[in-house]
Design a protein around this motif. Structure first.
Motif, PDB file in Angstrom:
ATOM      1  N   THR A 136       0.829  -1.201   0.000  1.00  0.00           N
ATOM      2  CA  THR A 136       0.000   0.000   0.000  1.00  0.00           C
ATOM      3  C   THR A 136       0.863   1.251   0.000  1.00  0.00           C
ATOM      4  OG1 THR A 136      -1.709  -1.176   1.238  1.00  0.00           O
ATOM      5  CG2 THR A 136      -1.835   1.221   1.231  1.00  0.00           C
TER       6      THR A 136
ATOM      7  N   PHE B  40       0.535   4.445  -2.536  1.00  0.00           N
ATOM      8  CA  PHE B  40       0.092   5.755  -2.081  1.00  0.00           C
ATOM      9  C   PHE B  40       1.231   6.668  -1.637  1.00  0.00           C
ATOM     10  CE2 PHE B  40      -3.786   3.281  -1.753  1.00  0.00           C
ATOM     11  CZ  PHE B  40      -4.710   4.169  -2.284  1.00  0.00           C
TER      12      PHE B  40
ATOM     13  N   LEU C 170       0.046   8.850   2.129  1.00  0.00           N
ATOM     14  CA  LEU C 170      -0.658   8.005   3.091  1.00  0.00           C
ATOM     15  C   LEU C 170      -0.504   8.543   4.510  1.00  0.00           C
ATOM     16  CD1 LEU C 170      -2.203   5.258   3.002  1.00  0.00           C
ATOM     17  CD2 LEU C 170      -0.067   4.182   3.664  1.00  0.00           C
TER      18      LEU C 170
ATOM     19  N   ALA D 288      -2.490   5.964   7.966  1.00  0.00           N
ATOM     20  CA  ALA D 288      -3.070   4.877   7.179  1.00  0.00           C
ATOM     21  C   ALA D 288      -4.349   4.326   7.755  1.00  0.00           C
ATOM     22  CB  ALA D 288      -2.037   3.773   6.957  1.00  0.00           C
TER      23      ALA D 288
ATOM     24  N   ARG E 225     -11.430   0.119   2.740  1.00  0.00           N
ATOM     25  CA  ARG E 225     -10.084   0.281   2.187  1.00  0.00           C
ATOM     26  C   ARG E 225      -9.439  -1.078   1.906  1.00  0.00           C
ATOM     27  NH1 ARG E 225      -7.872   4.356   6.762  1.00  0.00           N
ATOM     28  NH2 ARG E 225      -9.168   6.160   6.293  1.00  0.00           N
TER      29      ARG E 225
ATOM     30  N   LEU F  93      -8.151  -2.437  -1.680  1.00  0.00           N
ATOM     31  CA  LEU F  93      -6.716  -2.661  -1.847  1.00  0.00           C
ATOM     32  C   LEU F  93      -6.398  -4.128  -2.119  1.00  0.00           C
ATOM     33  CD1 LEU F  93      -5.369  -0.228   0.871  1.00  0.00           C
ATOM     34  CD2 LEU F  93      -5.366   0.080  -1.604  1.00  0.00           C
TER      35      LEU F  93
ATOM     36  N   ALA G  98      -3.300  10.490  -4.585  1.00  0.00           N
ATOM     37  CA  ALA G  98      -3.429   9.492  -3.521  1.00  0.00           C
ATOM     38  C   ALA G  98      -4.445   9.886  -2.458  1.00  0.00           C
ATOM     39  CB  ALA G  98      -2.063   9.250  -2.867  1.00  0.00           C
ATOM     40  N   LEU G  99      -4.408  11.133  -2.027  1.00  0.00           N
ATOM     41  CA  LEU G  99      -5.270  11.540  -0.921  1.00  0.00           C
ATOM     42  C   LEU G  99      -6.761  11.454  -1.258  1.00  0.00           C
ATOM     43  CD1 LEU G  99      -3.203  14.530   0.528  1.00  0.00           C
ATOM     44  CD2 LEU G  99      -3.283  12.163   1.304  1.00  0.00           C
TER      45      LEU G  99
ATOM     46  N   PHE H  97      -7.702   7.738  -1.644  1.00  0.00           N
ATOM     47  CA  PHE H  97      -7.698   7.045  -0.359  1.00  0.00           C
ATOM     48  C   PHE H  97      -8.974   7.350   0.420  1.00  0.00           C
ATOM     49  CE2 PHE H  97      -5.968   6.126   3.940  1.00  0.00           C
ATOM     50  CZ  PHE H  97      -5.443   4.871   3.683  1.00  0.00           C
ATOM     51  N   GLU H  98      -9.382   8.612   0.403  1.00  0.00           N
ATOM     52  CA  GLU H  98     -10.617   8.992   1.079  1.00  0.00           C
ATOM     53  C   GLU H  98     -11.835   8.372   0.397  1.00  0.00           C
ATOM     54  OE1 GLU H  98     -11.148  10.815   3.999  1.00  0.00           O
ATOM     55  OE2 GLU H  98      -9.039  10.268   4.124  1.00  0.00           O
TER      56      GLU H  98
ATOM     57  N   SER I 283     -12.333   4.721   1.091  1.00  0.00           N
ATOM     58  CA  SER I 283     -12.707   4.526   2.495  1.00  0.00           C
ATOM     59  C   SER I 283     -14.215   4.622   2.692  1.00  0.00           C
ATOM     60  CB  SER I 283     -12.025   5.575   3.373  1.00  0.00           C
ATOM     61  OG  SER I 283     -10.626   5.512   3.246  1.00  0.00           O
TER      62      SER I 283
ATOM     63  N   TRP J 224     -12.999   0.965  -8.516  1.00  0.00           N
ATOM     64  CA  TRP J 224     -11.805   1.577  -7.930  1.00  0.00           C
ATOM     65  C   TRP J 224     -10.568   0.711  -8.151  1.00  0.00           C
ATOM     66  CZ3 TRP J 224     -11.374   6.367  -7.245  1.00  0.00           C
ATOM     67  CH2 TRP J 224     -12.414   7.156  -6.763  1.00  0.00           C
TER      68      TRP J 224
END
Length: 218
Positions: free
Chosen positions: A29, A33, A37, A43, A56, A60, A84-85, A88-89, A92, A103
């Motif tokens: 991961t 990211f 991350l 994380a 997540r 992943l 990435a940010l 990642f959100e 989630s 995704w």
């Protein structure tokens, strides 16, 4: 043991299992990211661990499987912080398996060094998809630059209209009917995918083709 105590126990168990899975894929991961991350609080530990952590991990794991199958684990391109940010959100907050698959497909393409750098616009597109959209989008990815009808989508007229209207709002398609004054008459979009959903027609935009390429369907 009370029902409340049982519920607390189950949440704790879920968090523990998710963290164990996270630890197994944690190094991988980080490779995807990168430093971004760390900016979201370390994380896999946040205030909604029981819900967001599970989402997540599922995305992943799906992504890891797809990348491993493609033989790309040793040659991935890390995402920039700007990519990435928000991704990642987004992953989630997504509990639906169908959209998680989207995704995973997008992430696989995003870290593929042989492909163009990913477009942030598609992050918002995927976040706003509904599960019913993806099977229809996949059918449209596969047909090429042709004219199709509602029957080709394997859904009823109402569902087709609802889905196509949403994809139009997201910028993947344009719409034309006899009340649309902004498009010129006849043959204005020849050579692109079009979908007849009475009383009008939807035409694929450039973003649709970018989405197709970004999810490995080109």
């Amino acid at each position: 043991m009370s029902e409340e105590a049982k519920a607390v126990q189950e949440v704790a168990k879920l968090a523990k299992q998710s963290l164990e899975t996270a630890e197994r894929i944690g190094g991988w991961t980080g490779a995807v990211f990168g430093e971004g991350l760390q900016h979201v609080g370390g994380a896999f530990a946040d205030s909604m661990a029981g819900f967001r952590l599970r989402n997540r991990v599922r995305v992943l794991e799906k992504t890891h499987t797809a990348i491993a199958k493609a033989g790309m684990l040793s040659q991935m391109r890390p995402l920039s912080d700007r990519m990435a940010l928000p991704i990642f959100e987004a992953i989630s907050d997504e509990p639906d398996e169908t959209i998680q698959d989207v995704w995973a497909a997008y992430l696989k393409g995003a870290v593929d060094p042989s492909k163009p750098l990913p477009d942030r616009t598609l992050i918002d597109v995927i976040r706003r998809l509904e599960p019913i959209d993806w099977p229809i989008i996949q059918r449209l990815f596969s047909v090429g630059e042709v004219k199709v009808s509602v029957g080709d989508l394997e859904v009823d007229d109402h569902t087709a209209e609802v889905v196509m209207d949403r994809l139009t709002v997201l910028g993947l398609f344009s719409y034309d009917d006899d009340k649309s004054a902004y498009l010129v008459m006849g043959g204005h979009m020849e050579g692109v995918l079009s979908i007849d959903v009475p009383p009008g027609t939807y035409y694929a935009n450039k973003l649709f083709y970018q989405f197709r390429a970004a999810t490995g369907n080109a």
